[in-house]
Design a protein around this motif. Sequence first.
Motif, mmCIF file in Angstrom:
data_model
loop_
_atom_site.group_PDB
_atom_site.id
_atom_site.type_symbol
_atom_site.label_atom_id
_atom_site.label_comp_id
_atom_site.label_asym_id
_atom_site.label_seq_id
_atom_site.Cartn_x
_atom_site.Cartn_y
_atom_site.Cartn_z
ATOM 1 N N ARG A 155 0.846 -1.186 0.000
ATOM 2 C CA ARG A 155 0.000 0.000 0.000
ATOM 3 C C ARG A 155 0.881 1.235 0.000
ATOM 4 N NH1 ARG A 155 -4.649 2.416 4.058
ATOM 5 N NH2 ARG A 155 -2.845 2.966 5.341
ATOM 6 N N LEU A 156 0.716 2.021 -1.032
ATOM 7 C CA LEU A 156 1.426 3.281 -1.134
ATOM 8 C C LEU A 156 0.566 4.396 -0.558
ATOM 9 C CD1 LEU A 156 2.868 3.060 -4.763
ATOM 10 C CD2 LEU A 156 3.764 2.074 -2.640
ATOM 11 N N SER A 157 1.236 5.376 0.033
ATOM 12 C CA SER A 157 0.559 6.559 0.554
ATOM 13 C C SER A 157 1.169 7.799 -0.065
ATOM 14 C CB SER A 157 0.699 6.639 2.080
ATOM 15 O OG SER A 157 0.121 5.521 2.706
ATOM 16 N N CYS A 158 0.366 8.836 -0.138
ATOM 17 C CA CYS A 158 0.833 10.117 -0.646
ATOM 18 C C CYS A 158 0.257 11.194 0.256
ATOM 19 C CB CYS A 158 0.387 10.315 -2.084
ATOM 20 S SG CYS A 158 0.678 11.962 -2.755
ATOM 21 N N ALA A 159 1.120 11.819 1.029
ATOM 22 C CA ALA A 159 0.698 12.885 1.931
ATOM 23 C C ALA A 159 0.750 14.218 1.201
ATOM 24 C CB ALA A 159 1.588 12.918 3.158
ATOM 25 N N ALA A 160 -0.355 14.940 1.226
ATOM 26 C CA ALA A 160 -0.464 16.198 0.492
ATOM 27 C C ALA A 160 -0.550 17.379 1.444
ATOM 28 C CB ALA A 160 -1.686 16.169 -0.405
ATOM 29 N N SER A 161 0.027 18.477 1.036
ATOM 30 C CA SER A 161 -0.063 19.694 1.833
ATOM 31 C C SER A 161 0.090 20.913 0.935
ATOM 32 C CB SER A 161 1.017 19.717 2.925
ATOM 33 O OG SER A 161 2.304 19.702 2.342
ATOM 34 N N GLY A 162 -0.347 22.048 1.443
ATOM 35 C CA GLY A 162 -0.131 23.296 0.741
ATOM 36 C C GLY A 162 -1.222 23.718 -0.208
ATOM 37 N N TYR A 163 -2.320 22.965 -0.255
ATOM 38 C CA TYR A 163 -3.420 23.335 -1.129
ATOM 39 C C TYR A 163 -4.694 22.677 -0.635
ATOM 40 C CZ TYR A 163 -2.966 18.687 -3.273
ATOM 41 O OH TYR A 163 -2.918 17.341 -3.497
ATOM 42 N N THR A 164 -5.792 23.017 -1.282
ATOM 43 C CA THR A 164 -7.087 22.455 -0.894
ATOM 44 C C THR A 164 -7.207 21.064 -1.496
ATOM 45 O OG1 THR A 164 -8.013 24.693 -0.946
ATOM 46 C CG2 THR A 164 -9.565 22.860 -0.806
ATOM 47 N N TYR A 165 -6.624 20.111 -0.804
ATOM 48 C CA TYR A 165 -6.495 18.752 -1.301
ATOM 49 C C TYR A 165 -7.812 18.174 -1.790
ATOM 50 C CZ TYR A 165 -6.039 13.671 -0.950
ATOM 51 O OH TYR A 165 -6.082 12.335 -1.192
ATOM 52 N N SER A 166 -8.867 18.397 -1.031
ATOM 53 C CA SER A 166 -10.130 17.714 -1.304
ATOM 54 C C SER A 166 -10.723 18.093 -2.652
ATOM 55 C CB SER A 166 -11.142 18.003 -0.193
ATOM 56 O OG SER A 166 -11.401 19.391 -0.117
ATOM 57 N N SER A 167 -10.344 19.231 -3.206
ATOM 58 C CA SER A 167 -10.946 19.670 -4.461
ATOM 59 C C SER A 167 -10.173 19.229 -5.688
ATOM 60 C CB SER A 167 -11.077 21.197 -4.459
ATOM 61 O OG SER A 167 -9.804 21.799 -4.419
ATOM 62 N N TYR A 168 -9.026 18.611 -5.505
ATOM 63 C CA TYR A 168 -8.168 18.247 -6.620
ATOM 64 C C TYR A 168 -8.409 16.819 -7.097
ATOM 65 C CZ TYR A 168 -4.993 22.273 -6.552
ATOM 66 O OH TYR A 168 -4.443 23.516 -6.658
ATOM 67 N N CYS A 169 -8.156 16.614 -8.368
ATOM 68 C CA CYS A 169 -8.040 15.270 -8.913
ATOM 69 C C CYS A 169 -6.655 14.750 -8.542
ATOM 70 C CB CYS A 169 -8.201 15.316 -10.437
ATOM 71 S SG CYS A 169 -7.796 13.775 -11.282
ATOM 72 N N MET A 170 -6.602 13.524 -8.034
ATOM 73 C CA MET A 170 -5.323 12.935 -7.628
ATOM 74 C C MET A 170 -5.069 11.683 -8.454
ATOM 75 S SD MET A 170 -4.269 14.949 -5.272
ATOM 76 C CE MET A 170 -2.877 13.969 -4.701
ATOM 77 N N GLY A 171 -3.834 11.526 -8.879
ATOM 78 C CA GLY A 171 -3.500 10.375 -9.697
ATOM 79 C C GLY A 171 -2.259 9.658 -9.217
ATOM 80 N N TRP A 172 -2.201 8.384 -9.549
ATOM 81 C CA TRP A 172 -0.987 7.582 -9.357
ATOM 82 C C TRP A 172 -0.429 7.238 -10.736
ATOM 83 C CZ3 TRP A 172 1.625 6.870 -5.024
ATOM 84 C CH2 TRP A 172 0.961 6.973 -3.793
ATOM 85 N N PHE A 173 0.874 7.367 -10.842
ATOM 86 C CA PHE A 173 1.574 7.079 -12.084
ATOM 87 C C PHE A 173 2.760 6.184 -11.766
ATOM 88 C CE2 PHE A 173 -0.518 10.191 -14.815
ATOM 89 C CZ PHE A 173 -1.132 10.995 -13.855
ATOM 90 N N ARG A 174 3.297 5.549 -12.798
ATOM 91 C CA ARG A 174 4.511 4.768 -12.611
ATOM 92 C C ARG A 174 5.395 4.922 -13.835
ATOM 93 N NH1 ARG A 174 1.910 -1.350 -12.660
ATOM 94 N NH2 ARG A 174 1.399 -1.452 -14.900
ATOM 95 N N GLN A 175 6.669 4.695 -13.588
ATOM 96 C CA GLN A 175 7.632 4.821 -14.674
ATOM 97 C C GLN A 175 8.725 3.781 -14.503
ATOM 98 O OE1 GLN A 175 9.377 8.745 -15.090
ATOM 99 N NE2 GLN A 175 9.803 8.380 -17.252
ATOM 100 N N ARG A 176 8.896 2.975 -15.543
ATOM 101 C CA ARG A 176 9.968 1.993 -15.572
ATOM 102 C C ARG A 176 11.163 2.617 -16.269
ATOM 103 N NH1 ARG A 176 5.406 -0.362 -17.578
ATOM 104 N NH2 ARG A 176 4.287 -1.836 -16.244
ATOM 105 N N PRO A 177 12.370 2.142 -15.975
ATOM 106 C CA PRO A 177 13.558 2.701 -16.632
ATOM 107 C C PRO A 177 13.438 2.646 -18.153
ATOM 108 C CG PRO A 177 14.191 1.300 -14.808
ATOM 109 C CD PRO A 177 12.708 1.131 -14.976
ATOM 110 N N GLY A 178 13.697 3.768 -18.797
ATOM 111 C CA GLY A 178 13.676 3.827 -20.246
ATOM 112 C C GLY A 178 12.297 3.941 -20.858
#
Length: 121
Positions: A19-42
């Motif tokens: 389980r990954l977590s992402c702690a957010a701060s500095g903005y109105t978190y609840s109003s934003y669209c949030m996404g998870w992305f991934r990147q493999r080498p190359g």
Amino acid sequence: HVQLVESGGGSVQAGGSLRLSCAASGYTYSSYCMGWFRQRPGESREGVGAIDHNGNTRYAESVKGRFTVSRDNAENTLYLQMNDLKPEDSAMYYCAAKVGSCPGKTKDYNNWGQGTQVTVS
């Protein structure tokens, strides 16, 4: 100043869970669209899943039925539950935030975390 900090990555055997977590701060978190992305080498960064401010989710076909995106607006935290992990899920995982439509395009996300590594063997 928007800050996103991922955690929870690590090494796991195929079939396991993380389980990954992402702690957010500095903005109105609840109003934003949030996404998870991934990147493999190359490779290019790819979307894994996203959740809008109402809790509606979208997933990449490759992770449907195995990954679940959720958010806790009270705690300003985004989660990615990953089950039945496969070696091809190994990548650096990032969370990101955007305003407007969800999930949108990768280029529309203008706030990114530093990433957390997931390795499946």
